[in-house]
Design an enzyme around this catalytic site. Sequence first.
Site: not given
Ligand SMILES: [Fe+2]
Ligand SMILES: [Fe+2]
Length: 324
Positions: A23, A79, A83, A148, A195, A226
């Site tokens: 990020h 999503h 990434d 998220h 996380y 991840h």
């Molecule tokens: Fe994400």
């Molecule tokens: Fe991610």
Amino acid sequence: MEKNIKSNVSWVGFLDWELKNFHGSDYSTNNGSSQNAYLIKEEKTVLIDTVWTPNRCWFIENLKNSIDLNKIDYIVINHSERDHSGALPCLMKHIPKNTPIYCSATCKNYIEGQYGKKDWTFETVKTGDELDIGHNKKLVFIDMKMLHWPDSMAIYLTGDNILFSNDAFGQHLALHELFADKADERVLEDEALKYFVNILNPYSAILLNKIPEIEKLNIDIIAPSHGAIWRKNPGQIIEKYRNWASKCSTNEKLQITIVYDTMWEGTKNIAHKIANNIYLENPNINVKVFNISQHCKSDIATQIFKSYAIAVGAPTIYNSIPSA
Ligand SMILES: [Fe+2]
Ligand SMILES: [Fe+2]
């Protein structure tokens, strides 16, 4: 490198050993990370997610070693954050344009927002929708809105009982062996908590509503996007999330965290004095002291999460806190 997860399900992601920040520079990834993509080879071949844009060429070459790219029947994008969707535009140049992309309606909008409106075939899905992939197996789609991002989704593979949870239940951790039961337990726990605190904590109320829905599934494996994959007692990470989201203590010892910035070391001295006085009052209390300009915000946030009290100090100038 393709790595088997269970039956005809493989990991085809990217192990990001060198990643230092995520990020932007917001989140320090001291143990690297991974972008986990998965390949299911049943009667139908399904690719679940891709990898971050800089790793797209490696990802596609690697995928070619596992499968004839033209044999991909379905793509699932859980999503649209880069990434996970970053290699999609490049992949679509290598495969038939009409290969269906399964995702939430919001995810379709976000993909088109990021990469432009292409001539791709989207199939938008919502909770409870199913996709038959043959051999008596199907994918069941689960809305994970705000876990998220507004577009987030998970999928459950029947027969093998695998929950592909995307960002939920992940950690920024590069782990060659892939599975949580192969990881250093302390590092895994620390990275899973960090996380949660930095990615999911703001959505704890939504998460607590979602957990009972997830627990109705018969889960053998939780495969996040991840870090480590949970196969030995996958309920352990769900339970941890329930405790963390409920703001239960994560620390067997009481902890107080002191965070400060300083111009001429006055505020620093106050911070250290507070720490010393806490010790004199009760030496059993864990005290953590951070100069905010010298530590990553994501680590400080994690320590604050573990604390039952915090102290924040700033120097003053012209009767106010100095602004950058
Ligand atoms: Fe994400
Ligand atoms: Fe991610």
